[in-house]
Motif scaffolding. Structure first.
Motif, PDB file in Angstrom:
ATOM      1  N   ALA A   1      43.109  43.489  37.725  1.00 38.48           N
ATOM      2  CA  ALA A   1      42.015  42.522  37.871  1.00 38.48           C
ATOM      3  C   ALA A   1      41.557  42.034  36.501  1.00 38.48           C
ATOM      4  O   ALA A   1      41.192  40.863  36.337  1.00 38.48           O
ATOM      5  CB  ALA A   1      40.854  43.148  38.641  1.00 38.48           C
ATOM      6  N   LEU A   2      41.606  42.908  35.488  1.00 41.55           N
ATOM      7  CA  LEU A   2      41.161  42.526  34.138  1.00 41.55           C
ATOM      8  C   LEU A   2      42.050  41.456  33.512  1.00 41.55           C
ATOM      9  O   LEU A   2      41.681  40.864  32.499  1.00 41.55           O
ATOM     10  CB  LEU A   2      41.109  43.755  33.227  1.00 41.55           C
ATOM     11  N   THR A   3      43.220  41.212  34.094  1.00 38.89           N
ATOM     12  CA  THR A   3      44.056  40.098  33.644  1.00 38.89           C
ATOM     13  C   THR A   3      43.253  38.801  33.639  1.00 38.89           C
ATOM     14  O   THR A   3      43.513  37.897  32.849  1.00 38.89           O
ATOM     15  CB  THR A   3      45.269  39.938  34.590  1.00 38.89           C
ATOM     16  N   LEU A   4      42.258  38.716  34.541  1.00 40.48           N
ATOM     17  CA  LEU A   4      41.449  37.495  34.649  1.00 40.48           C
ATOM     18  C   LEU A   4      40.164  37.593  33.841  1.00 40.48           C
ATOM     19  O   LEU A   4      39.241  36.809  34.051  1.00 40.48           O
ATOM     20  CB  LEU A   4      41.115  37.232  36.118  1.00 40.48           C
TER      21      LEU A   4
ATOM     22  N   LEU B   1      41.151  31.811  31.818  1.00 43.44           N
ATOM     23  CA  LEU B   1      41.512  33.050  31.143  1.00 43.44           C
ATOM     24  C   LEU B   1      42.637  33.761  31.889  1.00 43.44           C
ATOM     25  O   LEU B   1      42.568  33.963  33.085  1.00 43.44           O
ATOM     26  CB  LEU B   1      40.269  33.946  31.103  1.00 43.44           C
ATOM     27  N   LEU B   2      43.692  34.132  31.165  1.00 46.41           N
ATOM     28  CA  LEU B   2      44.816  34.852  31.777  1.00 46.41           C
ATOM     29  C   LEU B   2      45.487  35.665  30.681  1.00 46.41           C
ATOM     30  O   LEU B   2      46.090  35.100  29.773  1.00 46.41           O
ATOM     31  CB  LEU B   2      45.786  33.839  32.390  1.00 46.41           C
ATOM     32  N   HIS B   3      45.344  37.012  30.755  1.00 47.70           N
ATOM     33  CA  HIS B   3      45.753  37.836  29.620  1.00 47.70           C
ATOM     34  C   HIS B   3      47.215  38.245  29.594  1.00 47.70           C
ATOM     35  O   HIS B   3      47.734  38.599  28.553  1.00 47.70           O
ATOM     36  CB  HIS B   3      44.893  39.095  29.552  1.00 47.70           C
ATOM     37  N   TRP B   4      47.893  38.264  30.756  1.00 42.49           N
ATOM     38  CA  TRP B   4      49.289  38.705  30.757  1.00 42.49           C
ATOM     39  C   TRP B   4      50.155  37.618  31.379  1.00 42.49           C
ATOM     40  O   TRP B   4      49.717  36.893  32.252  1.00 42.49           O
ATOM     41  CB  TRP B   4      49.444  40.019  31.534  1.00 42.49           C
TER      42      TRP B   4
ATOM     43  N   LEU C   1      46.803  38.465  42.998  1.00 44.75           N
ATOM     44  CA  LEU C   1      45.626  39.198  42.500  1.00 44.75           C
ATOM     45  C   LEU C   1      44.416  38.925  43.389  1.00 44.75           C
ATOM     46  O   LEU C   1      43.520  39.754  43.507  1.00 44.75           O
ATOM     47  CB  LEU C   1      45.293  38.782  41.058  1.00 44.75           C
TER      48      LEU C   1
ATOM     49  N   LEU D   1      43.289  41.603  45.846  1.00 43.29           N
ATOM     50  CA  LEU D   1      42.796  42.917  45.414  1.00 43.29           C
ATOM     51  C   LEU D   1      41.574  43.404  46.212  1.00 43.29           C
ATOM     52  O   LEU D   1      41.523  44.569  46.580  1.00 43.29           O
ATOM     53  CB  LEU D   1      42.478  42.907  43.911  1.00 43.29           C
TER      54      LEU D   1
END
Lengths: 337, 257
Positions: free
Chosen positions: A222-225, B87-90, B100, B103
């Motif tokens: 979830a922290l990906t967002l 925002l998208l970290h991976w 996602l 979830l």
């Protein structure tokens, strides 16, 4: 429907099966190879209790604890690296980033410095775990209730710096060169000459730490967002962070307590595993644990086989292994390869 | 069906009151736009609705239940949120990214069920990203990525959708796509709340506008009732050409506020 199901749930079972096969191979080789090599038949005989006394002694007193420690320490470092990279959303995070490894090392150094390590073999690892937990308390005091990864990294650097300064102080003040040598040798990291005492100290810590970290998988996805995105998907980040910090402090503390500081495993294993998965943080947790176990065991076999006058330290070998992996990573980032 | 009610809700960031006693009741089937100048408290208002910032006073209730007392998972199943800033970290594939959104619905320790996979499929369909599903989301253009992230939000299949500046950095064509999509969701019975900067888009697509100014809700109603020349001058400090549904800012208003 079938296509999306199979693509959404990546062929993780294949990856996991492959890594387990690699681990079995590495563990078998680790039991067989060394100053005296044992053929599989002698190992099986010793395992069944019908072996010759030499083979039995080598297997149970030397190779077995060493192999088990290689597997569990490697698994813990790989898992902690994967979990921290996911939580901090930073591919350069590694188990030492929160100060847990340095603090545990400080405890071990104190045990050597004050001669406590000679009282009983478990004194050193116990003291290491205690200072690891003390560092965690300090980390909480410094980082407060803030949920930002930056605050946590800064607090972690403060704790790690304090611990390494204290380690340097002990080297500085050490009464004779032999004490300093002993501390240096321990700091380089090794799982040579460990007994089942060490296994029983490390194993519970690593089991608890690994369970805590594995439970964080979904929140890490979830922290990906980002933090707001994660919380809006139902993640309770305070719980996530508590589990992560406890898991790293207990698990890595336990691992460092028996092996000394072994660098780079926690950093490079997630990088090796990630391209084989869908790249979501949860998907690399278990495979990184398995990959870390295999990598550290193989490196430890290398330590035994590389001919040299003094046996090489495991931490030295893993540090050299880390360099090419990072060169490849760098070249990919610069699109040279 | 969902009803989101704010009763004198206030949010304090540091010492500043960024949302000042806002009251409004937002019902299902409407597309609500939150507008106002930079720093007016639009995003904070949206985050307060989601329970992401603590309230200094007042209350936010979701179907009669106080949001601050609800578990994060329960809120997540009712309010889908599209944060600001893509925002998208991976580097996930679009399909994995959209997944996602499921979830909040997954039982502990279990994989996605066929129902979850159907929901992902529907979201991909609705946001029109079927052609991108195998692509890596971090390598998409801004417009494509916006749609992929919107699909992720739709995959929650929550009765309400809260989007913070979904039009930022999109070209006019993609802006129309996103607004049309949000309106379709509202017509299908969802409550859609979105922070907007484009006044023409707000006037054309929204059923209701909330105009914020320095934390205060200064107007609440049908778009053309809210967007009067007088208010635009007072709140934004601009003079605008108003030719419904076009609202074209033409100059900084030089008259004293």
């Amino acid at each position: 429907m079938v296509t999306i199901a199979s693509r959404l749930v990546p062929p993780r079972s294949m990856l996991v099966a492959g890594l387990i096969a690699l681990i079995l191979l590495a563990a078998t080789a680790s039991l067989m190879l060394g100053a005296v090599s044992l053929a599989p038949a002698r190992i099986f005989a010793a395992l069944a209790g019908r072996g010759d006394p030499i083979a039995t002694a080598i297997l149970f007193d030397l190779r077995m604890p060493r192999t088990i420690l290689g597997l569990v320490v490697g698994a813990m470092l790989g898992l902690a690296g994967a979990a921290l990279q996911g939580y901090l959303r930073n591919p350069l995070a590694e188990p030492s980033v929160l100060g847990a490894s340095n603090a545990a090392a400080l405890g071990a150094v104190c045990a050597i410095y004050f001669g406590l390590a000679e009282l009983h073999p478990v004194m050193l690892p116990l003291l290491a775990i205690l200072t690891g937990l003390g560092a965690l308390a300090l980390l909480f005091a410094l980082a407060g209730r803030s949920e930002s990864p930056l605050t946590l990294i800064l607090a972690g650097i403060a704790v790690a710096t304090l611990a390494s300064a204290a380690i340097s102080l002990s080297l500085n003040l050490s009464p004779n060169p032999f004490a300093a040598m002993e501390i240096m040798a321990w700091l380089m990291g090794s799982i040579e000459n460990r007994s089942f005492h060490h296994v029983w100290v490390a194993l519970p810590c690593i089991a608890v730490g690994a369970a805590l970290l594995l439970a964080d998988g979904r929140a890490l996805d979830a922290l990906t967002l980002g933090e707001d995105g994660a919380r809006a998907l139902g993640a309770d980040l305070r719980v996530t962070r508590l589990r992560l910090l406890l898991g790293v402090a207990i698990g890595v503390g336990g691992a460092v307590a028996v092996s000394g500081s072994i660098g780079f495993v926690g950093l490079i294993v997630p990088h090796l595993i990630r391209p084989l998965t869908d790249r979501s943080p949860s998907a690399i947790l278990l495979p990184s644990a398995l990959g870390g176990a295999a990598l550290l065991t193989l490196a430890d076999i290398g330590v035994r086989l590389i001919p040299s006058n003094v046996e090489l330290k495991l931490g030295v070998v893993t540090a050299f292994l880390g360099v090419p992996v990072f060169l490849v990573y760098l070249m990919r980032e610069r699109r040279l390869w | 069906m969902v009803t989101l009610s704010l009763d004198a809700a206030s949010v304090r960031l540091g010492r500043r009151l960024v949302v000042d006693a806002v009251s409004a009741t937002l019902g299902a089937g409407t597309l609500v736009g939150i507008i106002g100048p930079n720093g007016a408290g639009k995003s904070s208002l949206l985050r307060a609705m989601l329970g992401l910032v603590p309230l200094a006073s007042g209350s936010v209730t979701l179907d009669g239940e106080s949001v601050s007392a609800m578990a994060r998972g329960a809120i997540a199943r009712k309010l889908a949120y599209l944060p600001q800033g893509q925002l998208l970290h991976w580097p996930l594939t679009v399909e994995r990214l959209v997944a996602l959104g499921r979830l909040p619905h997954l039982a502990p320790m279990s994989a996605m069920s066929p129902a979850d996979i159907d929901a992902v499929e529907r979201a991909i369909e609705r946001a029109d990203v079927a052609g991108l599903r195998g692509r890596v989301a971090t390598e998409l253009s801004g417009g494509e990525r916006a749609r992929a992230l919107l699909a992720r939000t739709l995959a929650v299949e929550a009765p309400a959708l809260l989007a913070d500046e979904p039009l930022a950095s999109l070209d006019p064509g993609h802006q129309i796509d996103v607004m049309a999509l949000l309106r379709r969701e509202a017509r299908a019975g969802a409550l859609v709340v979105t922070v907007l900067h484009d006044l023409t888009m707000a006037a054309r697509y929204c059923d209701r506008l909330l105009l914020m100014d320095r934390g205060v809700l200064v107007a609440d109603g049908a778009p053309l009732d809210v967007l009067t020349a007088e208010r635009l001058r007072r709140v934004y400090g601009i003079s605008a050409m108003i030719d419904p549904p076009m609202i074209v800012p033409v100059a900084r208003s030089l008259e004293p506020l």
